[in-house]
Motif scaffolding. Sequence first.
Motif, mmCIF file in Angstrom:
data_model
loop_
_atom_site.group_PDB
_atom_site.id
_atom_site.type_symbol
_atom_site.label_atom_id
_atom_site.label_comp_id
_atom_site.label_asym_id
_atom_site.label_seq_id
_atom_site.Cartn_x
_atom_site.Cartn_y
_atom_site.Cartn_z
ATOM 1 N N LYS A 1 51.429 -34.697 18.656
ATOM 2 C CA LYS A 1 52.583 -34.259 19.444
ATOM 3 C C LYS A 1 52.856 -35.244 20.578
ATOM 4 O O LYS A 1 51.930 -35.853 21.130
ATOM 5 N N ASP A 2 54.136 -35.393 20.931
ATOM 6 C CA ASP A 2 54.509 -36.281 22.035
ATOM 7 C C ASP A 2 54.250 -35.649 23.394
ATOM 8 O O ASP A 2 54.069 -36.357 24.393
ATOM 9 N N SER A 3 54.256 -34.318 23.496
ATOM 10 C CA SER A 3 53.942 -33.607 24.724
ATOM 11 C C SER A 3 53.342 -32.259 24.356
ATOM 12 O O SER A 3 53.511 -31.779 23.227
ATOM 13 N N LEU A 4 52.669 -31.656 25.329
ATOM 14 C CA LEU A 4 51.948 -30.417 25.064
ATOM 15 C C LEU A 4 52.323 -29.358 26.092
ATOM 16 O O LEU A 4 52.703 -29.678 27.221
ATOM 17 N N THR A 5 52.186 -28.092 25.694
ATOM 18 C CA THR A 5 52.440 -26.965 26.581
ATOM 19 C C THR A 5 51.125 -26.254 26.869
ATOM 20 O O THR A 5 50.122 -26.457 26.168
ATOM 21 N N PRO A 6 51.107 -25.376 27.872
ATOM 22 C CA PRO A 6 49.895 -24.594 28.116
ATOM 23 C C PRO A 6 49.453 -23.803 26.892
ATOM 24 O O PRO A 6 48.246 -23.681 26.636
ATOM 25 N N HIS A 7 50.374 -23.264 26.123
ATOM 26 C CA HIS A 7 49.991 -22.515 24.923
ATOM 27 C C HIS A 7 49.346 -23.421 23.877
ATOM 28 O O HIS A 7 48.451 -22.983 23.135
ATOM 29 N N ASP A 8 49.754 -24.692 23.813
ATOM 30 C CA ASP A 8 49.142 -25.628 22.866
ATOM 31 C C ASP A 8 47.655 -25.837 23.148
ATOM 32 O O ASP A 8 46.851 -25.998 22.233
ATOM 33 N N VAL A 9 47.301 -25.851 24.427
ATOM 34 C CA VAL A 9 45.951 -26.289 24.810
ATOM 35 C C VAL A 9 45.048 -25.147 25.263
ATOM 36 O O VAL A 9 43.855 -25.362 25.506
ATOM 37 N N ALA A 10 45.572 -23.945 25.385
ATOM 38 C CA ALA A 10 44.804 -22.852 26.000
ATOM 39 C C ALA A 10 43.583 -22.451 25.192
ATOM 40 O O ALA A 10 42.586 -21.973 25.760
ATOM 41 N N ASP A 11 43.599 -22.622 23.879
ATOM 42 C CA ASP A 11 42.475 -22.184 23.048
ATOM 43 C C ASP A 11 41.451 -23.291 22.799
ATOM 44 O O ASP A 11 40.492 -23.087 22.052
ATOM 45 N N GLN A 12 41.632 -24.449 23.430
ATOM 46 C CA GLN A 12 40.706 -25.554 23.237
ATOM 47 C C GLN A 12 39.469 -25.407 24.131
ATOM 48 O O GLN A 12 39.471 -24.655 25.112
ATOM 49 N N THR A 13 38.429 -26.125 23.790
ATOM 50 C CA THR A 13 37.262 -26.242 24.667
ATOM 51 C C THR A 13 37.592 -27.264 25.754
ATOM 52 O O THR A 13 38.102 -28.351 25.461
ATOM 53 N N TRP A 14 37.256 -26.916 27.006
ATOM 54 C CA TRP A 14 37.703 -27.731 28.138
ATOM 55 C C TRP A 14 36.543 -28.409 28.869
ATOM 56 O O TRP A 14 35.444 -27.862 28.977
ATOM 57 N N ILE A 15 36.869 -29.569 29.409
ATOM 58 C CA ILE A 15 36.026 -30.278 30.375
ATOM 59 C C ILE A 15 36.810 -30.312 31.681
ATOM 60 O O ILE A 15 37.941 -30.810 31.704
ATOM 61 N N THR A 16 36.267 -29.762 32.740
ATOM 62 C CA THR A 16 36.994 -29.715 34.014
ATOM 63 C C THR A 16 36.125 -30.260 35.140
ATOM 64 O O THR A 16 34.923 -30.498 34.976
#
Length: 313
Positions: free
Chosen positions: A181-196
């Motif tokens: 994808k050229d850009s992402l939304t919060p819904h696109d990434v919300a179910d991913q595993t995160w590094i913060t």
Amino acid sequence: MDERQLRVLRELGELGSVTAVAEALMVTPSAVSQQLRLLQRSVRVPLTEREGRRLVLTPAGRALAAAAIDVETALARARHAVEEFLDQPDSVVSIAAFHSAAAGLWPRLVRGLAASGAPRVALADEDVSQEDFPPLTHDYDIVLAHRLDHSPAWPKTVTATPLLHEPLDIALPAGHPLAEKDSLTPHDVADQTWITVHDGFPLMATIEAIAAAADRRLRIAHRINEFAVVSEVVAAGGGIALLPRWTARPHPAVVLRPLSGVHARRHIDALHRPEHSARKAVRTVLAELLRAAAALSSDDNRRETAQGPVGRP
């Protein structure tokens, strides 16, 4: 006693009257008399006496007036020394920065100040929460600090020179399905595993905004503040992350995609105490930081124009 009082006493001894002193110092006679009264309170013997209608110095007053010449001479030398220090172009300027700003800006700064006669910089890394950046200006001439768009402004006790308004992008392994994808939304990434980053650091507010926009709690697996390490973990498949577009070092196995639907930018500012900019060397370094920041964002924009969307191989 202070310098003004001693100056009045000296002028009285040389000019001979309160009126003449007032004219010479461009003040009122009553202001001259007040300074003499204040000075007299700090001395145990009379400094002036009446001689007819004139106010003249006593022997003690003449002795103190003579000493006042030495005081004014010493103060003049001290002021000259300060002026020389303020105008010295190649003095040392101490700079603190959080890690990604240091990685992105310091190499350009060092190269930009390589010429003979330029200020010498003393660099130190300081990775702190937003509220802890301004106090660092007590220890450093310049502090590179960051805050998100809607976080509180810097306090009035420091001067902030804006350097960058930097986008925060989603970092993905090069082969990740979302990388198509050229850009992402919060819904696109919300179910991913995160590094913060750790709690309390500025980027966490954007992470929380993503969770709020997607109306779900993010699955945070790793807490890492150093973006070079974050990139390595993303590349290894350990999760996705937020990375700054311009100051994080590019990784060949990591792609960046812009995030829409939330405010995902941060301000990078150079903080300093107002009095520090009286030094020519500090002003020179601030100007070079502005040039370095402009070049950093310009280089990235040129790459994006040539290669397409951010981070696309």
